[in-house]
Each structure stands twice: as structure tokens, then as C-alpha cells.
Scaffold this active site. Structure first.
Site, mmCIF file in Angstrom:
data_model
loop_
_atom_site.group_PDB
_atom_site.id
_atom_site.type_symbol
_atom_site.label_atom_id
_atom_site.label_comp_id
_atom_site.label_asym_id
_atom_site.label_seq_id
_atom_site.Cartn_x
_atom_site.Cartn_y
_atom_site.Cartn_z
ATOM 1 N N ASP A 69 102.262 -78.701 66.272
ATOM 2 C CA ASP A 69 103.721 -78.538 66.237
ATOM 3 C C ASP A 69 104.504 -79.476 67.168
ATOM 4 O O ASP A 69 105.694 -79.668 66.981
ATOM 5 C CB ASP A 69 104.104 -77.098 66.590
ATOM 6 N N ARG A 92 96.748 -78.626 58.924
ATOM 7 C CA ARG A 92 96.057 -78.429 60.207
ATOM 8 C C ARG A 92 94.643 -79.013 60.210
ATOM 9 O O ARG A 92 94.010 -79.097 61.258
ATOM 10 C CB ARG A 92 95.984 -76.928 60.535
#
Ligand code: F6P
Length: 321
Positions: free
Chosen positions: A128, A254
């Protein structure tokens, strides 16, 4: 007596975590420490899933995505009784210092342990890029590249059909993944928490694009802006007359082998974390500032407010208006 250092990964996994674990273990062993790993984040710590490791344990992992130590989220770690169980496990193994790799939630766990007398060092690891105390978090570069690869593919079909496609990316409440990948892809709109934009403005901007030569458009959106992106694009179609589709990239963002940048930053952070412990400086987290690794008190780090890159904020405004 040798220092005994343990390392764990916690929260959402990020490409480069393995490279970081490798650097921690190898630099610890090289400097005469006994090195331990904890499986399954704080949950595994509470359960005593701890193992002493040698240098071979981290062979051939520098290029692997995910985390070989696995990860978990444990909201109950806020509770004193649970923290005391974790501390007991560390004491039983004779471990004096703990290195944690993760995001804000992971840092909060480390802060609580440090308040109870455990030496901790935090390393920023999350796709993030949302940790205020550092300008970079391990995994962000790989994730941006993954998003770009996906958008390149979506662009092909969006162009062929002269459609508009909204692509929702991760980031929790941070817009960096949308912002950086949006700039790198030259998309028509970037919708993030950094630049709130009304639905009306979105419709108008897309309609104005339709009048031009280019008959397709790509929009990158941070997750959590629209409660249901599929419903929103129906509205876009209705309001603009442009056939609009939505894609949620989800967890594929991810995964994947870390980029060289993530492997290198992860290695730097891992070495620096062990060095901080050997220097006797703990209850800190590490961050990058102007490209240099800095040590920041964990309490201070958790109170810091995050700043979005100012030039990229200008870029988003130019794109959206
Ligand atoms: O923090 C990383 C992250 O991938 C966020 O971008 C996202 O909001 C969240 O984790 C998803 O978490 P989970 O994998 O637990 O659904």
C-alpha cells in the site's frame, strides 16, 4: 552471550518480504547472533510457532513472492493477556529482540510489545505504501508493475471495443497504488482519496473525452471509493452513453516475484534492522527518507501523518480536470 533475534511477517503479505527475511537472518548470523523465525505473524508468536534457523533456511527465497513465514491478522493482539502470552513465548526461547515486517497494524503490535519491555524493530512491508514514517514500503514497486501489466492487457480490449473501463486497485485508504500506476499508464482519470471528485464530474469528464478523437478511456480507482464498482459503472453507462465495464484486480496484485527494487530495499532494511539491534537502538521502526534509511521511535512513527508526493498530486489534478 549471543544476541537472540526473531523475525516475523504480519498483515497483508508483500513481494520482497522473503528478501527481507533472508537479509535479517543472514546478517544476524554473520554478526554472531542466534536467529529465529516466527510463523503466522503475531498469532504464531502467541502460539509459540518459533524455530531457530541457519543460513540455508533462507536459500533461494530472494526471488519468491509472498512470505515463507506466512502471515496472519490478529485483531485480538490489542489485548493485554494475548500480548503477555506472546512475551512468555519469547522469554521461553530466550529471545531478546524481535524484528517485525509489515504495515501499520504490525507496527502497533510492535509498539505494544516494546511498552512491555521487548526490544522491537519494525520494517515497512506492504503493497500500500501507506506508512507515514517512510517514503517507501517493501512490495509497492512490484505491485505497481503488476497493476501496469494488467492495465496494458485491459487497454487492448478496451480500445478494440471503444469502451471505458474502470480498474479498481488495492491500497486500503491510501491512493498511492492508483496514483503511481495511473501516472505510469497515462490513464484518462485517477480516482483516489487524494483528489475527491463528484460523480457528476466523473460523468462530465468522460463525456468530454467521448467528443474527442480517442474513443476509449481507462480509469484507475482506489478501492473503497465506490461501495460497488459494478453498480457505479452501470450508472456511468446510463449517464454518459459510453459502454463502461469494471475490473477489480484483487489479490493478484499482492503476488508475484519481487522487482529488483523491492529485493534491494528489502535487503537494505533487513541489514539495517539487525544493525540497529546490535547498536542497542530498539523500539524503533525503519524508514526511507531521501533514499537513506532512518530510525524512528515507534510511538512517534505511529503518530505521523502521511503526505502524498506533491508532484504526483499535481499530476492527478491535471489528469482529472
Ligand atoms: O494492506 C494490504 C492490502 O492488500 C490492502 O491493500 C487491502 O485493503 C487489504 O490488504 C486486503 O486484505 P485481505 O487480504 O485481508 O483481504
Amino acid at each position: 552471550m549471543n544476541k537472540k533475534i526473531a523475525v516475523l511477517t504480519s498483515g497483508g503479505d508483500a513481494p520482497g518480504m522473503n528478501a527481507c527475511i533472508r537479509a535479517v537472518v543472514r546478517s544476524g548470523l554473520k554478526t554472531g547472533c542466534d536467529m529465529y523465525v516466527v510463523y503466522d505473524g503475531y498469532k504464531g508468536l502467541v502460539e509459540g510457532k518459533i524455530e531457530q534457523v541457519d543460513r540455508n533456511f533462507v536459500s533461494d527465497i530472494i526471488n519468491r513472492g509472498g512470505t515463507i513465514l506466512r502471515s496472519a491478522r490478529l485483531p485480538e493482539f490489542k489485548e493485554e493477556a494475548i500480548q503477555k502470552m506472546a512475551i512468555k513465548q519469547l522469554k521461553d526461547f530466550g529471545i531478546d529482540s524481535l524484528i517485525v515486517i509489515g504495515g501499520d497494524g504490525t507496527y502497533r503490535g510492535a509498539r505494544d510489545l516494546s511498552h512491555r519491555g521487548i526490544n522491537t524493530v519494525g520494517i515497512p512491508g506492504t503493497i500500500d505504501n501507506d506508512i507515514a514514517s517512510t517514503e517507501y514500503t517493501i512490495g509497492f514497486d512490484t505491485c505497481c508493475n503488476t497493476i501496469c501489466e494488467c492495465v496494458d492487457k485491459i487497454r487492448d480490449t478496451t480500445t478494440s471495443h471503444q469502451r471505458c473501463t474502470f480498474i479498481e486497485v488495492m491500497g486500503n485508504k491510501c491512493g498511492d497504488l492508483a496514483l503511481y500506476s495511473g501516472v505510469a499508464e497515462g490513464v484518462e482519470m485517477i480516482i483516489t482519496p487524494d483528489d475527491p471528485i463528484t460523480d457528476e464530474n466523473v460523468f462530465n469528464k468522460l463525456k468530454s473525452l467521448k467528443g474527442g478523437k480517442k474513443k476509449h478511456s481507462l480509469v484507475i480507482v482506489s478501492e473503497k471509493i465506490y461501495p460497488n464498482i459494478f453498480e457505479f459503472v452501470k450508472k456511468v453507462t446510463q449517464e454518459t452513453g459510453i459502454e463502461t465495464r469494471a475490473e477489480i484486480l484483487g489479490h493478484l496484485q499482492r503476488g508475484g516475484s519481487p522487482t529488483s527494487k523491492d529485493r534491494i530495499e528489502a535487503t537494505r532494511f533487513g541489514i539495517a534492522a539487525v544493525k540497529a539491534i546490535l547498536d542497542g537502538e530498539t523500539n524503533i521502526c525503519l524508514g526511507l527518507r531521501n533514499g537513506q534509511i532512518v530510525r524512528i521511535g515507534i510511538d512517534e512513527a505511529l503518530e505521523m501523518k502521511r503526505q502524498t508526493h506533491p508532484e504526483l498530486l499535481d499530476a492527478i489534478k491535471l489528469v482529472n480536470r
